[in-house]
Each structure stands twice: as structure tokens, then as C-alpha cells.
Write a protein that holds these residues in place. Structure first.
Motif, PDB file in Angstrom:
ATOM      1  N   SER A 174       1.996   4.140  14.800  1.00  0.00           N
ATOM      2  CA  SER A 174       0.925   4.997  15.296  1.00  0.00           C
ATOM      3  C   SER A 174       1.002   6.367  14.618  1.00  0.00           C
ATOM      4  O   SER A 174       2.027   6.738  14.044  1.00  0.00           O
ATOM      5  N   ASN A 175      -0.092   7.094  14.709  1.00  0.00           N
ATOM      6  CA  ASN A 175      -0.148   8.412  14.071  1.00  0.00           C
ATOM      7  C   ASN A 175       0.832   9.408  14.682  1.00  0.00           C
ATOM      8  O   ASN A 175       1.125  10.447  14.091  1.00  0.00           O
ATOM      9  N   ASP A 176       1.311   9.102  15.889  1.00  0.00           N
ATOM     10  CA  ASP A 176       2.255  10.006  16.556  1.00  0.00           C
ATOM     11  C   ASP A 176       3.710   9.645  16.269  1.00  0.00           C
ATOM     12  O   ASP A 176       4.629  10.265  16.822  1.00  0.00           O
ATOM     13  N   ASP A 177       3.902   8.658  15.414  1.00  0.00           N
ATOM     14  CA  ASP A 177       5.254   8.138  15.181  1.00  0.00           C
ATOM     15  C   ASP A 177       5.740   8.489  13.782  1.00  0.00           C
ATOM     16  O   ASP A 177       6.177   7.622  13.023  1.00  0.00           O
ATOM     17  N   GLY A 178       5.637   9.745  13.384  1.00  0.00           N
ATOM     18  CA  GLY A 178       6.174  10.203  12.113  1.00  0.00           C
ATOM     19  C   GLY A 178       5.367   9.753  10.913  1.00  0.00           C
ATOM     20  O   GLY A 178       4.161   9.508  10.978  1.00  0.00           O
ATOM     21  N   VAL A 179       6.064   9.629   9.783  1.00  0.00           N
ATOM     22  CA  VAL A 179       5.447   9.256   8.505  1.00  0.00           C
ATOM     23  C   VAL A 179       5.621   7.761   8.273  1.00  0.00           C
ATOM     24  O   VAL A 179       6.717   7.223   8.439  1.00  0.00           O
ATOM     25  N   CYS A 180       4.557   7.092   7.901  1.00  0.00           N
ATOM     26  CA  CYS A 180       4.619   5.660   7.592  1.00  0.00           C
ATOM     27  C   CYS A 180       4.681   5.480   6.084  1.00  0.00           C
ATOM     28  O   CYS A 180       3.775   5.890   5.361  1.00  0.00           O
ATOM     29  N   MET A 181       5.755   4.850   5.593  1.00  0.00           N
ATOM     30  CA  MET A 181       5.906   4.575   4.163  1.00  0.00           C
ATOM     31  C   MET A 181       5.795   3.067   3.934  1.00  0.00           C
ATOM     32  O   MET A 181       6.427   2.269   4.619  1.00  0.00           O
ATOM     33  N   VAL A 182       4.980   2.702   2.966  1.00  0.00           N
ATOM     34  CA  VAL A 182       4.752   1.294   2.622  1.00  0.00           C
ATOM     35  C   VAL A 182       5.030   1.107   1.136  1.00  0.00           C
ATOM     36  O   VAL A 182       4.569   1.900   0.307  1.00  0.00           O
ATOM     37  N   GLY A 183       5.787   0.074   0.808  1.00  0.00           N
ATOM     38  CA  GLY A 183       6.036  -0.267  -0.588  1.00  0.00           C
ATOM     39  C   GLY A 183       5.155  -1.419  -1.030  1.00  0.00           C
ATOM     40  O   GLY A 183       4.938  -2.368  -0.275  1.00  0.00           O
ATOM     41  N   ILE A 184       4.614  -1.325  -2.224  1.00  0.00           N
ATOM     42  CA  ILE A 184       3.872  -2.432  -2.846  1.00  0.00           C
ATOM     43  C   ILE A 184       4.660  -2.847  -4.081  1.00  0.00           C
ATOM     44  O   ILE A 184       4.896  -2.025  -4.976  1.00  0.00           O
ATOM     45  N   CYS A 185       5.094  -4.100  -4.126  1.00  0.00           N
ATOM     46  CA  CYS A 185       5.899  -4.545  -5.262  1.00  0.00           C
ATOM     47  C   CYS A 185       5.337  -5.838  -5.836  1.00  0.00           C
ATOM     48  O   CYS A 185       4.591  -6.569  -5.177  1.00  0.00           O
ATOM     49  N   GLY A 186       5.692  -6.116  -7.070  1.00  0.00           N
ATOM     50  CA  GLY A 186       5.223  -7.319  -7.746  1.00  0.00           C
ATOM     51  C   GLY A 186       5.490  -7.227  -9.232  1.00  0.00           C
ATOM     52  O   GLY A 186       5.786  -6.155  -9.771  1.00  0.00           O
ATOM     53  N   ASN A 187       5.366  -8.359  -9.901  1.00  0.00           N
ATOM     54  CA  ASN A 187       5.613  -8.420 -11.338  1.00  0.00           C
ATOM     55  C   ASN A 187       4.540  -7.647 -12.117  1.00  0.00           C
ATOM     56  O   ASN A 187       3.440  -7.411 -11.596  1.00  0.00           O
ATOM     57  N   PRO A 188       4.835  -7.259 -13.355  1.00  0.00           N
ATOM     58  CA  PRO A 188       3.825  -6.586 -14.178  1.00  0.00           C
ATOM     59  C   PRO A 188       2.573  -7.443 -14.318  1.00  0.00           C
ATOM     60  O   PRO A 188       2.655  -8.654 -14.529  1.00  0.00           O
ATOM     61  N   GLY A 189       1.410  -6.810 -14.178  1.00  0.00           N
ATOM     62  CA  GLY A 189       0.154  -7.534 -14.336  1.00  0.00           C
ATOM     63  C   GLY A 189      -0.343  -8.206 -13.079  1.00  0.00           C
ATOM     64  O   GLY A 189      -1.375  -8.881 -13.102  1.00  0.00           O
ATOM     65  N   PHE A 190       0.357  -8.029 -11.956  1.00  0.00           N
ATOM     66  CA  PHE A 190      -0.062  -8.650 -10.701  1.00  0.00           C
ATOM     67  C   PHE A 190      -1.112  -7.826  -9.957  1.00  0.00           C
ATOM     68  O   PHE A 190      -1.617  -8.265  -8.933  1.00  0.00           O
ATOM     69  N   GLY A 191      -1.414  -6.637 -10.430  1.00  0.00           N
ATOM     70  CA  GLY A 191      -2.476  -5.848  -9.822  1.00  0.00           C
ATOM     71  C   GLY A 191      -2.009  -4.841  -8.787  1.00  0.00           C
ATOM     72  O   GLY A 191      -2.761  -4.495  -7.874  1.00  0.00           O
ATOM     73  N   LYS A 192      -0.787  -4.333  -8.946  1.00  0.00           N
ATOM     74  CA  LYS A 192      -0.269  -3.346  -7.984  1.00  0.00           C
ATOM     75  C   LYS A 192      -1.110  -2.074  -8.009  1.00  0.00           C
ATOM     76  O   LYS A 192      -1.483  -1.532  -6.966  1.00  0.00           O
ATOM     77  N   THR A 193      -1.398  -1.579  -9.209  1.00  0.00           N
ATOM     78  CA  THR A 193      -2.174  -0.347  -9.333  1.00  0.00           C
ATOM     79  C   THR A 193      -3.602  -0.551  -8.843  1.00  0.00           C
ATOM     80  O   THR A 193      -4.165   0.309  -8.146  1.00  0.00           O
ATOM     81  N   THR A 194      -4.209  -1.693  -9.192  1.00  0.00           N
ATOM     82  CA  THR A 194      -5.566  -1.995  -8.731  1.00  0.00           C
ATOM     83  C   THR A 194      -5.621  -2.026  -7.208  1.00  0.00           C
ATOM     84  O   THR A 194      -6.545  -1.487  -6.589  1.00  0.00           O
ATOM     85  N   LEU A 195      -4.624  -2.649  -6.601  1.00  0.00           N
ATOM     86  CA  LEU A 195      -4.568  -2.719  -5.141  1.00  0.00           C
ATOM     87  C   LEU A 195      -4.386  -1.333  -4.529  1.00  0.00           C
ATOM     88  O   LEU A 195      -5.064  -0.972  -3.560  1.00  0.00           O
ATOM     89  N   ALA A 196      -3.466  -0.540  -5.100  1.00  0.00           N
ATOM     90  CA  ALA A 196      -3.229   0.808  -4.570  1.00  0.00           C
ATOM     91  C   ALA A 196      -4.480   1.661  -4.681  1.00  0.00           C
ATOM     92  O   ALA A 196      -4.826   2.414  -3.764  1.00  0.00           O
ATOM     93  N   ARG A 197      -5.183   1.550  -5.801  1.00  0.00           N
ATOM     94  CA  ARG A 197      -6.422   2.316  -5.949  1.00  0.00           C
ATOM     95  C   ARG A 197      -7.480   1.817  -4.965  1.00  0.00           C
ATOM     96  O   ARG A 197      -8.290   2.599  -4.451  1.00  0.00           O
ATOM     97  N   GLY A 198      -7.499   0.504  -4.721  1.00  0.00           N
ATOM     98  CA  GLY A 198      -8.440  -0.030  -3.742  1.00  0.00           C
ATOM     99  C   GLY A 198      -8.208   0.558  -2.366  1.00  0.00           C
ATOM    100  O   GLY A 198      -9.154   0.940  -1.663  1.00  0.00           O
ATOM    101  N   VAL A 199      -6.951   0.664  -1.963  1.00  0.00           N
ATOM    102  CA  VAL A 199      -6.619   1.278  -0.668  1.00  0.00           C
ATOM    103  C   VAL A 199      -7.006   2.752  -0.670  1.00  0.00           C
ATOM    104  O   VAL A 199      -7.599   3.265   0.284  1.00  0.00           O
ATOM    105  N   TYR A 200      -6.688   3.434  -1.766  1.00  0.00           N
ATOM    106  CA  TYR A 200      -6.981   4.872  -1.859  1.00  0.00           C
ATOM    107  C   TYR A 200      -8.482   5.127  -1.805  1.00  0.00           C
ATOM    108  O   TYR A 200      -8.956   6.028  -1.099  1.00  0.00           O
TER     109      TYR A 200
END
Length: 567
Positions: free
Chosen positions: A189-215
């Protein structure tokens, strides 16, 4: 107003494309464009307001009679202003009107607009609101259809189809993956500090595309500061960790004397800490592969205000776990349906394909095994080939283990003409993410001939792409492969291409032929020194925007998309 906590993910798109047009083009150009889009499998809605929320691409056919659709235009631009349309793409088409007249409400377009306003007795406030939206649309890249150019309308339609195909290819399988990351971000929840999420995967799997999609989907919603920091690894090599830390703080709190410190190890000044504690931050850090960098980022986030969200992308899952990041999303492969869609879009620029190519797509899908970048590379190389040629290409691929992506890229590179190979090498060795027009101007100055045909081929073959700002970029895997072939990056090492450049004469249309040895020396020399505003003999070099290309064919393959913001 939407808040981050009640966002779950993008709504599915019922239609791929929304077209907004005036009555003067509805049954001519717009009708032909809609028909072509539907034939390619891109479901299209024309002036259908209920479809706005469900479309991914908006095409505005701006003509003399477009004033009657301005309310529709205002509604769509409001979506973008509120952050609800950031996954969508706007593509303006200026049909027999000057883009400059649209931007400034002048000329024949301005006269028609004034007449429309006067007939409806539109208030000054509403007039200014509509004019502001027109100026905003003029900042997007688009097409200027001018009969004086001697270019057939079907050629513009084909180029629009290619742009639609490129954007939809990037979004295949993206929506439900964005939704999964959103669930991870909402785990606390927004009252429970900072939420950190990791996105991992092999090169070319679309990590940056996914992160930009979320952003793009949720950036700017319910946050005091939103920042997407890409290519962290490259920035670190050039500037070091301390500069990275300083830049992050400066982006979050603004320019402040307290952000200029020697290291986080000596502590953040109390004034900066106080500012950070009050701020709700949305931060995405892309391409982290160094443990010390991740440690510094994690330490910095401990000072963020409650409800902040941080996403880290990396290839190494254990790196995230080592630094206490518990919520991790591993990027999935594309399923068979998604793989077929991507292959079809890249190979045929269409969601539909002929039945005799089914076995080709099945072989390609099996070989790529759901790897997004590999599917894109293979599909791009199958484009324009008959079934027998496709089978030959796949035979070449299947001799290479599918995890050796550099060798697969090398097959595509070797299939390029030498002109395109040289262009690609020079693009790879220029500063990153330059405007397409600037890249074209630079290559024109280097070779003295129109580079647009070669650049179009590089786009079609997925060696280069353009981002939402119209800047040219290369995938990291492609960049690594190109540098292996580049005599520029490794001057003391004879690359595979260097021998070809030294032995073969290079001839370009519209210009005299020049020896390839001269071209190689010129290319290497270009990267040794900056291009100065004047030469030694006092002759002035022209501004890049003043360069006039040598006459090229008017075919669509040799034109680039007009950057309207330069008008």
C-alpha cells in the motif's frame, strides 16, 4: 482522477487505429487508408468517439474542412495530457494544407478555421483551446501530402501502414505484461514505505520495452517526480558512480547545492533528506548490472517518501535478490499466437498472411522459441521473399544454435548490400538517439549522396528503430554485432568488412563514384575529430537543416517521415 493504487493495467484495444477526418476526405483518401488498414488486419474506427478509449494509434487527417472535428481532437489530446494516452501514438497527416498553417492557424487553413468559428459563434476561450491543441498536434511527426511533390497518395498510405505496423509490433503481448508489473507495484500500500520491483530476463526479451510501457501508462499519475533512466551501464562507464548519484538526486529534487557531494558514503545532507522524505517518487532504472551501483540506488531509495515506486531492470535475478529486492518479475517469452503476430507484422507488414507461408512462420516460431528480439530479426529478414527464399534463409538460421544471437544477426548483416553495411556502421558510431533528419544530414555530408534508401532498408530489416521522439536507436545486441564489423571502433584490427571496403569501389546515385579506400579513410577521420563550423580554407559548412539532398526517386522507399516540428 486516477490514482496509482486503482490502476491495474492498460485496457485492451478493440480497434487498432482511430482515424479522425473531415468530410472532404472521408470518402477519398481516408476511405482508401481505412480500407488498406483493415485489409492488413488493423481494425479501424473512423470518427467513432466511443472507440477513442480502446484505440492504440490515432491518425488525424487534417484538411481544410477538419475544423468540424476539433472537439474530437481536443478530447483525444486531453487523454494524453492526463497521462491516459501514453501508450498510444499520434500520427498527423496534413492533406493539401501546409503544416505551418496548421501550427499558426494561418493561410487557407486559417481562413477556413476562422469561418467555422464565426458561423458557430465560438467563444474566445474555446477558440484558444482548439488552437492550442492544433499547435500540440503539430509537434508530432507526420506526413505532408502536397500534390506539387508529385508523390502518389498510395505511396503515403503504404508508409502510414508501415508506421502503424512498427508501433503495433512493439506492443504485441505488452498489455498483460504491464498489468502484471502493475500488480507487483501495488503489492504494498502507499502507506507502507517504498515499493521496489525488479524486472529481469535475457537480452532481447523486452525488459526495456516493458519498463517503458509501465512508465508511459502510469508515469505522472499521483507522483511528485517521475524519472526513467536508461542505459545506466553505459553512463557509469563514461561518468562514474558519483556522477550517477548526483544526477539522480538532481532529477528528483532539482538543482540544489546539496546534490553536489563526493559520495553517498559520507551521507546525504539533511536538507536534501528532508526534501526526499516529502516526495512521492516514481523511478525506473534500466540496465543495471553492477552490484555497487544497485547498492547505491537501494540506499538512495530509503530516503524517498512513502508510496514511492522504483523499478530496476537487469539480466541477473540473483543481483536483485542479493540486495533485498523481493518482488521480481521475470519477463516471459511470447506465446505462439503472439509470436505469429510479430512475425507476420515484421515480414508482411500485416496481421494477415497467405496460407502458403504458414509452414514458414511455424518453422520460424519454433526456432525462435518465443524470443521477442529474435522473432523480430527473423521476421524482418523474411520480408519481401517468396516461400523458397524464406526456406533458404531459415536453413541458414537453423545451422546456428538459437541462443547465439550475434551469429544470427551476422546472417542478416551479411545479407545487406555494402552501402547499407557502411551506413549502419556509421550510425552505430554516431552519438546515440539523434534525430532521423540529423542522421540523414550527417550521412549526406559524409558520402555526398542521398542516404534515404539505405536508411529505409535498415529500418525494414530491424537494424535501427526510432523512438517516440523520432530519434534513431539500435538495440544493444545489434550494436555489439555492428562493432564487431566496424573498422572505426577497432582501428588496429582488420574487421570482416574492412577488407571489402578497401577492395570495392563504392558508387552512389546522383554523384561521381569514389574509391572505397577514400571512403574508409574519410569515415575513420570523421570519428577522430568533430565537424567544425568552417573548414581550413575558410569555406563555411552548411547548417544541417539547410542541406538539400540530391534528387532521389519519389518512391516511398526513399522518403523519410517528415518531422513536423521542424516546419
Amino acid at each position: 482522477m486516477n490514482t496509482f493504487s486503482n490502476l491495474r493495467g492498460p485496457k485492451p484495444s478493440t480497434y487498432g487505429v482511430f482515424i479522425s477526418c473531415g468530410d472532404d476526405t472521408r470518402f477519398s483518401f481516408t476511405g482508401f487508408l481505412s480500407h488498406s488498414l483493415n485489409n492488413r488486419g488493423f481494425y479501424t474506427a473512423i470518427n467513432h468517439r466511443d472507440s477513442i478509449q480502446h484505440c492504440r494509434i490515432f491518425i488525424f487527417i487534417i484538411s481544410r474542412d477538419y475544423a468540424s472535428r476539433l472537439d474530437e481532437l481536443v478530447n483525444i489530446m486531453d487523454l494524453f495530457a492526463k497521462g491516459n494516452g501514453r501508450q498510444q501514438r499520434i500520427l498527423p497527416v496534413y492533406y493539401h494544407v501546409n503544416p505551418s498553417d496548421v501550427r499558426h492557424q494561418s493561410g487557407s487553413f486559417g481562413e477556413a478555421l476562422s469561418s467555422f468559428y464565426n458561423n458557430l459563434l465560438v467563444s474566445d476561450f474555446e477558440v484558444e483551446k482548439r488552437n492550442t491543441v492544433l499547435r500540440q498536434v503539430a509537434d508530432f511527426r507526420g506526413w505532408h501530402l502536397d500534390p506539387a511533390r508529385g508523390i502518389y497518395e498510395h505511396q503515403y498510405i503504404e508508409e502510414i501502414l508501415q508506421e502503424v505496423s512498427k508501433h503495433l509490433a512493439c506492443s504485441i503481448g505488452l498489455d498483460h505484461r504491464v498489468e502484471k508489473v502493475m500488480r507487483c507495484l501495488n503489492y504494498r500500500s502507499n502507506d507502507d514505505g517504498v515499493c521496489m520491483v525488479g524486472i529481469c530476463g535475457n537480452p532481447g526479451f523486452g525488459k526495456t520495452t516493458l519498463a517503458r510501457g509501465v512508465y508511459h501508462f502510469c508515469g505522472g499519475i499521483d507522483f511528485d517526480c517521475c524519472f526513467f533512466f536508461d542505459n545506466v551501464g553505459e553512463h557509469l562507464m563514461k561518468h562514474g558512480l558519483v556522477h550517477l548519484q548526483q544526477m539522480l538526486l538532481s532529477e528528483i529534487v532539482g538543482h540544489h547545492a546539496g546534490t553536489m557531494f563526493e559520495s553517498l558514503d559520507i551521507g546525504i545532507p539533511s536538507t536534501i533528506k528532508h526534501i526526499l522524505y516529502q516526495m512521492k517518487v516514481f523511478l525506473i532504472i534500466e540496465d543495471v548490472h553492477d552490484s555497487e551501483v544497485l547498492r547505491a540506488i537501494v540506499e538512495l531509495t530509503t530516503f524517498f517518501g512513502s508510496g514511492s515506486k522504483v523499478i530496476i531492470t537487469t539480466q541477473e535475478k540473483h543481483l536483485l535478490e542479493h540486495h533485498g529486492i523481493e518482488i521480481i518479475y521475470e519477463v516471459e517469452k511470447l506465446d505462439k499466437k503472439e509470436a505469429f503476430q510479430l512475425l507476420s507484422l515484421k515480414a508482411f507488414k500485416s496481421m494477415n498472411f497467405k496460407s502458403n507461408y504458414l509452414s514458414i512462420l511455424e518453422r520460424a516460431e519454433t526456432y525462435a522459441s518465443g524470443h521477442p528480439f529474435l522473432l523480430e530479426v527473423i521476421g524482418s529478414n523474411l520480408g519481401g521473399k517468396d516461400v523458397e527464399e524464406c526456406e533458404f534463409v531459415l536453413d541458414q538460421y537453423e545451422m546456428i544454435p538459437n541462443h547465439e544471437i550475434q551469429k544470427i544477426l551476422q546472417v542478416n548483416f551479411d545479407a545487406l548490400g555494402k552501402h547499407c553495411q557502411r551506413m549502419l556502421i556509421n550510425i552505430a558510431n554516431q552519438p546515440k538517439e539523434q534525430e532521423l533528419s540529423l542522421v540523414e544530414d550527417t550521412l549526406y555530408k559524409m558520402y555526398g549522396a542521398c542516404p534515404k534508401q539505405d536508411i529505409r532498408v535498415l529500418f525494414d530489416k530491424a537494424f535501427i528503430k526510432s523512438n517516440e521522439l523520432g530519434q534513431v536507436k539500435l538495440h544493444g545486441l545489434t550494436l555489439d554485432m555492428v562493432r564487431e564489423n566496424s573498422p572505426i571502433e577497432y582501428p588496429c584490427k582488420h574487421s570482416r568488412l574492412q577488407k571489402d571496403i578497401l577492395e570495392e569501389n563504392m558508387e552512389y546515385p546522383c554523384k561521381r563514384s569514389r574509391s572505397s579506400k577514400d571512403t574508409l579513410e574519410e569515415t575513420v577521420e570523421y570519428h577522430k575529430q568533430e565537424i567544425l563550423p568552417s573548414s581550413n580554407d575558410g569555406s563555411m559548412m552548411r547548417d544541417p537543416m539547410e542541406v538539400e539532398y540530391q534528387p532521389c526517386s519519389s518512391s516511398s522507399s526513399q522518403r523519410s517521415i517528415l518531422h513536423i516540428s521542424e516546419v
